[in-house]
Design an enzyme around this catalytic site. Structure first.
Site, PDB file in Angstrom:
ATOM      1  CB  SER A   1      -1.254  -0.043   1.155  1.00  0.00           C
ATOM      2  OG  SER A   1      -2.012  -0.931   0.840  1.00  0.00           O
TER       3      SER A   1
ATOM      4  CB  THR B   1     -17.375 -23.590   7.886  1.00  0.00           C
ATOM      5  OG1 THR B   1     -16.368 -24.029   8.185  1.00  0.00           O
ATOM      6  CG2 THR B   1     -18.402 -23.998   9.196  1.00  0.00           C
TER       7      THR B   1
ATOM      8  CB  THR C   1      -4.503  -4.822   5.829  1.00  0.00           C
ATOM      9  OG1 THR C   1      -4.528  -6.259   5.227  1.00  0.00           O
ATOM     10  CG2 THR C   1      -3.150  -4.664   6.464  1.00  0.00           C
TER      11      THR C   1
ATOM     12  CB  ALA D   1     -18.574 -17.800   3.760  1.00  0.00           C
TER      13      ALA D   1
ATOM     14  N   GLY E   1     -14.094 -12.653   5.369  1.00  0.00           N
ATOM     15  CA  GLY E   1     -14.148 -11.076   5.276  1.00  0.00           C
ATOM     16  C   GLY E   1     -14.223 -10.736   3.847  1.00  0.00           C
TER      17      GLY E   1
ATOM     18  CG  ASN F   1     -10.639  -1.465   2.519  1.00  0.00           C
ATOM     19  OD1 ASN F   1     -11.474  -0.466   2.604  1.00  0.00           O
ATOM     20  ND2 ASN F   1      -9.839  -1.933   1.546  1.00  0.00           N
TER      21      ASN F   1
ATOM     22  CE  LYS G   1      -9.023  -5.982   5.145  1.00  0.00           C
ATOM     23  NZ  LYS G   1      -9.392  -6.459   3.966  1.00  0.00           N
TER      24      LYS G   1
HETATM   25  P1  NDP Z   1     -10.830 -14.984   6.088  1.00  0.00           P
HETATM   26  O1  NDP Z   1     -10.045 -15.533   7.012  1.00  0.00           O
HETATM   27  O2  NDP Z   1     -11.853 -13.986   6.294  1.00  0.00           O
HETATM   28  O3  NDP Z   1     -11.690 -16.009   5.422  1.00  0.00           O
HETATM   29  C1  NDP Z   1     -11.156 -17.065   5.012  1.00  0.00           C
HETATM   30  C2  NDP Z   1     -12.031 -18.190   4.060  1.00  0.00           C
HETATM   31  O4  NDP Z   1     -11.126 -19.164   3.576  1.00  0.00           O
HETATM   32  C3  NDP Z   1     -13.078 -18.932   5.026  1.00  0.00           C
HETATM   33  O5  NDP Z   1     -14.204 -19.183   4.232  1.00  0.00           O
HETATM   34  C4  NDP Z   1     -12.534 -20.282   5.131  1.00  0.00           C
HETATM   35  O6  NDP Z   1     -13.275 -21.338   5.175  1.00  0.00           O
HETATM   36  C5  NDP Z   1     -11.768 -20.607   3.780  1.00  0.00           C
HETATM   37  N1  NDP Z   1     -10.637 -21.347   4.025  1.00  0.00           N
HETATM   38  C6  NDP Z   1      -9.375 -21.153   4.762  1.00  0.00           C
HETATM   39  N2  NDP Z   1      -8.524 -22.141   4.579  1.00  0.00           N
HETATM   40  C7  NDP Z   1      -9.035 -22.929   3.541  1.00  0.00           C
HETATM   41  C8  NDP Z   1      -8.841 -24.261   2.918  1.00  0.00           C
HETATM   42  N3  NDP Z   1      -7.734 -24.963   3.103  1.00  0.00           N
HETATM   43  N4  NDP Z   1      -9.706 -24.876   2.045  1.00  0.00           N
HETATM   44  C9  NDP Z   1     -11.171 -24.250   1.875  1.00  0.00           C
HETATM   45  N5  NDP Z   1     -11.351 -23.308   2.462  1.00  0.00           N
HETATM   46  C10 NDP Z   1     -10.383 -22.617   3.177  1.00  0.00           C
HETATM   47  O7  NDP Z   1      -9.948 -14.227   4.590  1.00  0.00           O
HETATM   48  P2  NDP Z   1     -10.520 -13.188   4.071  1.00  0.00           P
HETATM   49  O8  NDP Z   1     -12.016 -13.170   3.404  1.00  0.00           O
HETATM   50  O9  NDP Z   1      -9.731 -11.930   4.755  1.00  0.00           O
HETATM   51  O10 NDP Z   1      -9.265 -13.194   2.790  1.00  0.00           O
HETATM   52  C11 NDP Z   1      -9.559 -14.310   1.675  1.00  0.00           C
HETATM   53  C12 NDP Z   1      -8.521 -14.179   0.769  1.00  0.00           C
HETATM   54  O11 NDP Z   1      -8.816 -12.924  -0.077  1.00  0.00           O
HETATM   55  C13 NDP Z   1      -7.212 -14.266   0.870  1.00  0.00           C
HETATM   56  O12 NDP Z   1      -6.338 -14.953  -0.103  1.00  0.00           O
HETATM   57  C14 NDP Z   1      -6.502 -12.565   1.015  1.00  0.00           C
HETATM   58  O13 NDP Z   1      -5.281 -12.793   0.784  1.00  0.00           O
HETATM   59  C15 NDP Z   1      -7.457 -12.257  -0.305  1.00  0.00           C
HETATM   60  N6  NDP Z   1      -7.676 -10.913  -0.094  1.00  0.00           N
HETATM   61  C16 NDP Z   1      -7.217 -10.162  -1.299  1.00  0.00           C
HETATM   62  C17 NDP Z   1      -7.406  -8.633  -1.461  1.00  0.00           C
HETATM   63  C18 NDP Z   1      -6.916  -8.022  -2.409  1.00  0.00           C
HETATM   64  O14 NDP Z   1      -7.061  -6.810  -2.567  1.00  0.00           O
HETATM   65  N7  NDP Z   1      -6.172  -8.613  -3.633  1.00  0.00           N
HETATM   66  C19 NDP Z   1      -8.149  -7.983  -0.304  1.00  0.00           C
HETATM   67  C20 NDP Z   1      -8.581  -8.947   0.780  1.00  0.00           C
HETATM   68  C21 NDP Z   1      -8.412 -10.174   0.656  1.00  0.00           C
HETATM   69  P3  NDP Z   1     -13.948 -21.559   6.808  1.00  0.00           P
HETATM   70  O15 NDP Z   1     -15.102 -20.738   6.924  1.00  0.00           O
HETATM   71  O16 NDP Z   1     -14.404 -22.981   6.539  1.00  0.00           O
HETATM   72  O17 NDP Z   1     -13.035 -21.531   7.653  1.00  0.00           O
END
Ligand code: NDP
Length: 275
Positions: free
Chosen positions: A17, A153, A62, A128, A130, A87, A66
């Site tokens: 950033s 989940t 970040t 599902a 953030g 954010n 958040k």
């Molecule tokens: P969260 O921690 O809020 O959510 C993680 C999600 O991933 C949950 O739904 C979780 O499922 C699932 N998950 C984690 N590990 C696994 C696995 N091994 N197999 C299947 N599902 C899995 O993360 P965020 O929503 O904040 O971020 C998600 C992605 O988006 C990251 O890669 C992040 O880097 C990217 N991102 C990119 C941005 C950009 O500007 N390019 C901005 C924001 C995020 P469960 O509910 O079952 O635990």
């Protein structure tokens, strides 16, 4: 005096950033400094107060702050309320304005930079968390034919769908587990954090319809397991989240400074080839 902005997270050393905002400031002639702050777990509000006292005008937020940022906002936008996460913060006297530009930045990258319309299309989101929460309202505004959230989940995806349906009844939204992903989708987004551990959600290859766009929200990691799966399924349109990152930054920059920066050269500078 130079106006001060910052991104706060923990860890924070990886952040792009400051580079993005410095390039925007140079290109638009804005007198501003943008730094990275290592936030203190459990003391987010104090960190924000200290930055405001030192003259800070705005912050990006970040992982993992958040939700804390949403809690300390005095005026979150509807978009931020829907996401329950923020954010970007803007300080104006005692007011703390807050927004969430992740979803709108992603939507702009897909529709504007990649030239892929969501209107009337079948859209699948994996995860599902953030990021997905921030994507739903901007995606629904594009009027897809259907928007399905698949999550490890199932209960998390179902409660998110129920929450949105209560606010936007009649939305073409559904939740399922990976084993129940049926049929092909025109756009598939990996919004899980699985790629950060080089893991792959158990997605059937039949999820990718001919001509599909496969979009990995993580960035700078080359061909992730998700993008490799899509490639093996014959998908030729592959993208990672660098465009989303730069577009959400541009939204925040315009919100703070009232000037829209050009994003294409910054995206080009940060792009890591998908190999
Ligand atoms: P969260 O921690 O809020 O959510 C993680 C999600 O991933 C949950 O739904 C979780 O499922 C699932 N998950 C984690 N590990 C696994 C696995 N091994 N197999 C299947 N599902 C899995 O993360 P965020 O929503 O904040 O971020 C998600 C992605 O988006 C990251 O890669 C992040 O880097 C990217 N991102 C990119 C941005 C950009 O500007 N390019 C901005 C924001 C995020 P469960 O509910 O079952 O635990």
């Amino acid at each position: 005096m130079t106006d001060r902005y910052a991104v706060i997270g923990n860890p924070i050393s990886h952040t792009k950033s400051p580079l993005i905002h410095t390039l925007f400031a140079q290109a638009t002639g804005q007198d501003m400094a943008y730094t990275a702050l290592l936030g203190t777990p459990g003391a987010f509000a104090q960190d924000v107060a200290a930055f405001r006292q030192a003259g800070g005008l705005g912050m990006n937020v970040t992982v993992p702050f958040k939700i804390d940022a949403f809690a300390c906002a005095t005026e979150p936008t509807d978009r931020a309320r829907m996401a329950g996460a923020v954010n970007a913060l803007k300080f104006d006297g005692d007011r703390i304005l807050a927004d969430n530009f992740d979803g709108i930045g992603l939507t702009r990258d897909v529709t504007h930079n990649l030239g892929v319309s969501m209107t009337g299309k079948r859209v699948l989101i994996l995860g599902a968390g953030g990021a997905t929460r921030g994507m739903l309202m901007p995606f629904l505004a594009e009027q897809p034919d259907k928007l399905v959230i698949a999550n490890r989940t199932l209960a998390t995806a179902e409660s998110l769908v129920n929450e949105v349906m209560a606010k936007a009844p009649g939305s073409p939204l559904a939740a399922c587990g990976y084993a129940d992903v049926k049929g092909g989708f025109d756009l598939v987004f990996n919004a899980t954090s699985a790629s950060l551990q080089a893991e792959l959600p158990p997605l059937p290859v039949t999820a990718f319809a001919p001509g599909c766009l496969a979009y990995e929200l993580a960035y700078g990691k080359g061909l992730t397991p998700f993008l490799k799966l899509a490639q093996q399924a014959g998908v030729t349109q592959l993208a990672d989240g660098v465009g989303m990152l730069v577009e959400q930054a541009a939204e925040a920059f315009e919100w703070w400074r009232g000037v829209r920066p050009v994003t294409k050269p910054v995206i080009a500078q940060l792009t890591v080839p998908l190999v």
